[in-house]
Scaffold this active site. Structure first.
Site, PDB file in Angstrom:
ATOM      1  N   MET A  30      -0.061  54.812 -90.912  1.00 41.36           N
ATOM      2  CA  MET A  30       0.623  53.705 -90.233  1.00 41.36           C
ATOM      3  C   MET A  30       0.829  52.552 -91.231  1.00 41.36           C
ATOM      4  SD  MET A  30      -0.493  53.732 -86.289  1.00 41.36           S
ATOM      5  CE  MET A  30      -2.024  52.845 -86.431  1.00 41.36           C
ATOM      6  N   HIS A  34      -4.615  51.397 -97.968  1.00 39.88           N
ATOM      7  CA  HIS A  34      -5.814  51.034 -98.734  1.00 39.88           C
ATOM      8  C   HIS A  34      -6.295  52.276 -99.456  1.00 39.88           C
ATOM      9  CE1 HIS A  34      -7.947  52.997 -95.478  1.00 39.88           C
ATOM     10  NE2 HIS A  34      -7.428  52.139 -94.593  1.00 39.88           N
ATOM     11  N   HIS A  37      -6.292  55.660 -97.726  1.00 41.55           N
ATOM     12  CA  HIS A  37      -5.013  56.388 -97.688  1.00 41.55           C
ATOM     13  C   HIS A  37      -4.686  56.967 -99.060  1.00 41.55           C
ATOM     14  CE1 HIS A  37      -4.275  53.162 -94.524  1.00 41.55           C
ATOM     15  NE2 HIS A  37      -4.085  54.267 -93.834  1.00 41.55           N
ATOM     16  N   GLU A 148     -11.789  61.323 -92.501  1.00 43.01           N
ATOM     17  CA  GLU A 148     -12.912  61.577 -91.580  1.00 43.01           C
ATOM     18  C   GLU A 148     -13.372  60.295 -90.884  1.00 43.01           C
ATOM     19  OE1 GLU A 148     -16.037  63.535 -93.725  1.00 43.01           O
ATOM     20  OE2 GLU A 148     -15.013  65.483 -93.639  1.00 43.01           O
ATOM     21  N   SER A 186      -7.434  49.519 -92.169  1.00 46.32           N
ATOM     22  CA  SER A 186      -6.401  48.475 -92.205  1.00 46.32           C
ATOM     23  C   SER A 186      -6.831  47.303 -91.334  1.00 46.32           C
ATOM     24  CB  SER A 186      -5.069  49.031 -91.701  1.00 46.32           C
ATOM     25  OG  SER A 186      -4.706  50.144 -92.486  1.00 46.32           O
TER      26      SER A 186
HETATM   27  O1  PAF Z   1      -4.697  57.476 -88.480  1.00 46.38           O
HETATM   28  C1  PAF Z   1      -3.563  56.952 -88.393  1.00 46.38           C
HETATM   29  O2  PAF Z   1      -3.142  56.144 -89.221  1.00 46.38           O
HETATM   30  C2  PAF Z   1      -2.657  57.334 -87.233  1.00 46.38           C
HETATM   31  O3  PAF Z   1      -3.388  57.538 -86.068  1.00 46.38           O
HETATM   32  C3  PAF Z   1      -1.755  58.552 -87.533  1.00 46.38           C
HETATM   33  C4  PAF Z   1      -2.555  59.811 -87.739  1.00 46.38           C
HETATM   34  C5  PAF Z   1      -0.899  58.267 -88.752  1.00 46.38           C
HETATM   35  C6  PAF Z   1      -0.816  58.799 -86.333  1.00 46.38           C
HETATM   36  O4  PAF Z   1      -0.033  57.696 -86.061  1.00 46.38           O
END
Ligand code: PAF
Length: 284
Positions: A30, A34, A37, A148, A186
């Site tokens: 989304m 950071h 990700h 996780e 985030s």
């Molecule tokens: O973990 C997230 O950022 C969201 O829940 C995802 C998996 C991208 C779905 O919108």
């Protein structure tokens, strides 16, 4: 890096990957990226020929009154980071591109969606599962990477992929933490300096619990009450739940054994934070 907003442009890229017989790694996010990700993206890059990242703040997974309108965003910075990491295709669709109105279809996963986070956020996981199912359909066969930290989300998505026969391998990746243990999220952006310090009570309590389990304590009641005590000592943290479950079914257990997972959620200022641990491994 190709930056696209249309589903048809993702299809074009995927068609090229199929011709080249390239394997594809997918990292749905989304945004407001950071290190949690970027660690998923780096792993996807190592394990696949091509990598796709998506940034979409999915309205379906926010209930009325939640933080959809204030969810932190910084698309320009995210684009540079994806480029620096070597993402091949970044998909940043609009809501209109993702959802034609009215939305009549949604994904439900019995048993996994109503407890823990689902108890506080009843529509959340249906929204997550629906958008992830759409992304899996748009991209097709791939390896998909999820953190996780969102343990329940990971179980929901793995179960959905299995039950609906998606040709997607769902891979969970370890939570990335700051040096004091705080899990990257985030939503940490909402914390004041004082709240940020108080928020370390979540990972600290999970680490203490893990040490006690490793020292031989197996009673879930005892471990949970130790966690509650640790959290209650922190005035700025309001515990929502602490649960000890079997890791993949999310069924609550009384006796802790291998495969158990301890999950916690708490409110710190404006932020609702979650964390979890395998008590036989601990917070690393
Ligand atoms: O973990 C997230 O950022 C969201 O829940 C995802 C998996 C991208 C779905 O919108």
């Amino acid at each position: 890096m190709r930056l696209v907003t249309q589903v048809s442009e993702v299809h074009e890229f995927i068609d090229e990957c199929r011709v080249q017989k390239s394997t594809v790694g997918l990292v749905p996010t989304m945004g407001f990226l950071h290190e949690g990700h970027t660690s998923l993206m780096q792993r996807a890059g190592k394990e696949n020929d091509k990598t796709i990242a998506t940034i979409f703040v999915n309205p379906l997974q926010f209930a009325a009154g939640e933080d959809l309108s204030s969810y932190p965003q910084n698309l320009e910075k995210d684009i540079s980071e994806c480029e620096a990491i070597g993402i091949d295709l970044l998909f940043t669709p609009s809501s209109e591109e993702m959802y034609s109105q009215p939305i009549l279809t949604s994904v439900q996963i019995d048993q996994l969606m109503n407890s823990l986070e689902g108890a506080s956020r009843p529509t959340h996981f249906s929204g997550v599962a629906t958008v992830v199912a759409k992304l899996f359909n748009i991209v097709g066969p791939c390896n998909a990477y999820f953190g996780e930290k969102d343990w329940q989300q990971l179980q929901v998505i793995s179960t959905m992929a299995r039950d609906l026969s998606f040709r997607v391998k769902v891979l969970g990746c370890p939570t990335v933490r700051q040096s004091d243990g705080l899990a990257l999220s985030s939503r940490n952006a909402y914390l004041s300096l004082e709240e940020r310090k108080a928020a370390t009570a979540l990972s600290r309590s999970l680490q203490i619990a893990s040490e006690n389990v490793q020292a031989g304590e197996t009673s879930a009641v005892v471990i949970k009450s130790q966690i509650v005590d640790e959290i209650t000592d922190e005035a700025l943290v309001t515990l929502d739940y602490v649960e000890i479950v079997e890791g993949s079914s999310l069924i609550t257990i009384d006796q802790i054994s291998k495969g158990a997972r301890i999950l916690i959620a708490a409110k710190v200022g404006k932020a609702r934070l979650i964390d979890n641990v395998d008590p036989y491994f601990g917070i690393k």
